[in-house]
Write an enzyme that holds these catalytic residues in place. Structure first.
Site, short mmCIF file in Angstrom:
data_model
loop_
_atom_site.label_atom_id
_atom_site.label_comp_id
_atom_site.label_asym_id
_atom_site.label_seq_id
_atom_site.Cartn_x
_atom_site.Cartn_y
_atom_site.Cartn_z
CG ASP A 16 9.94 -41.20 -27.15
OD1 ASP A 16 8.95 -40.68 -27.72
OD2 ASP A 16 11.08 -40.69 -27.17
CE1 TYR A 17 7.62 -35.19 -22.70
CE2 TYR A 17 5.26 -35.37 -23.10
CZ TYR A 17 6.33 -34.74 -22.49
OH TYR A 17 6.10 -33.65 -21.67
CB CYS A 18 2.62 -40.97 -24.48
SG CYS A 18 1.95 -39.58 -25.43
#
Length: 309
Positions: free
Chosen positions: A193-195
């Site tokens: 999700d972050y990437c």
């Protein structure tokens, strides 16, 4: 043959054996020399709107810019900590205000923008710094957590840009800074999700830069892509070869951000070895890049993640 001649021959041989590294090194040296002779723009009286500025690099960047004469809006969802940061700046006899801002809310962003306009003037520098990280595998992530990560790390940029860019375009002056990540240039385990959200942030900056160029606008953009920073957000992460990929210091990152703004640098990566890493990513097959990532311990780095308490 003298010692100088021997040293020169060694450098020539190294350059011949490692042409790619040599080219990158020369480019970085030339860039540094260029900046030494180029006068950076003044930040005096610039109105700076920084999201997520109550903590971490947002806070240290705000303080650094205020010391250079900027009028800084400390925008954060945690208004108490934002007020503490603003007080630190005021105690330095510099100018700052705290403003509540939930970057996931269009209404809150617009309200915060109007508040800053009425107290400091139209924002001339926008720094989209607010960010969150989950640190879980994709099967452990809730749909709500995924959506919130995207709202904070990427979609909020549309809200702030749309609120402040029109005035910058009218004045034909301004700067929009995207605090992205090297995670927006390459994937890491337990950061899907972050990437993905940081890839989106990089894409927003890339497209916006070209849109402004197409419009012949003097408004500038900068995309900041750091490795892990010791702000507490990535508390617990491990880095295997610290001499290659060190945990970045907050003050160093904020210094580089301010320098990039003053010299209108389109993109910066930290540490500098990331320039080589991205070059190799485009050159080598995916399987080779994956193996290098495993050797460097990148895919294990989030196994010990704790995050900010």
């Amino acid at each position: 043959m003298s010692g100088v001649e021997l040293y020169a021959n060694e450098l020539i041989n190294y350059a011949q054996e490692h042409p790619c590294l040599t080219v990158i090194f020369v480019i970085l040296v030339l860039k540094k020399l260029f900046n030494l002779f180029k006068r950076g723009k003044s930040l005096k009286d610039e109105v700076v709107f920084i999201t997520g500025a109550a903590n971490g690099i947002g806070r240290s960047t705000a303080i650094r810019m205020a010391k250079l004469g900027a009028k800084v809006a400390i925008a954060d969802i945690d208004i108490k900590k934002a007020e503490q940061t603003a007080k630190e700046i005021l105690d330095l006899k510099q100018r700052a205000i705290a403003v509540h801002c939930d970057v996931t809310s269009i209404e809150s962003v617009n309200k915060a923008t109007e508040f800053v306009r009425s107290h400091l003037g139209n924002p001339t520098i926008l720094i989209n710094n607010a960010g969150i990280v989950s640190g879980k595998s994709i099967t452990e992530l809730s749909y709500e957590a995924i959506e919130r990560t995207f709202k904070v790390n990427a979609i909020s940029h549309f809200y702030t840009i749309k609120a402040m860019l029109p005035d910058m375009l009218k004045a034909n002056k301004g700067h929009i800074v995207t605090i992205a990540s090297v995670a927006g240039l390459g994937g890491v385990s337990k950061m899907t999700d972050y990437c993905a959200s940081k890839y989106a942030a990089v894409g927003i900056d890339d497209s916006l830069r070209n849109e402004l160029r197409q419009q012949k606008s003097a408004v500038k953009t900068t995309c900041v892509c750091p490795y892990y920073i010791n702000t507490g957000m990535f508390d617990g992460v491990s880095t295997k070869f610290t001499f290659l990929l060190p945990m970045l210091k907050e003050e160093y990152v904020s210094e580089q951000i301010v320098e990039a703004i003053r010299y209108n640098v389109p993109i910066i990566m930290m540490p500098r070895i990331m320039y080589l890493a991205i070059f190799l990513k485009g050159l080598l097959p995916t399987c080779a890049i994956d193996i290098i990532g495993e050797i460097l311990g990148l895919q294990e780095s989030m196994e010990t993640f704790k995050g900010r308490a």
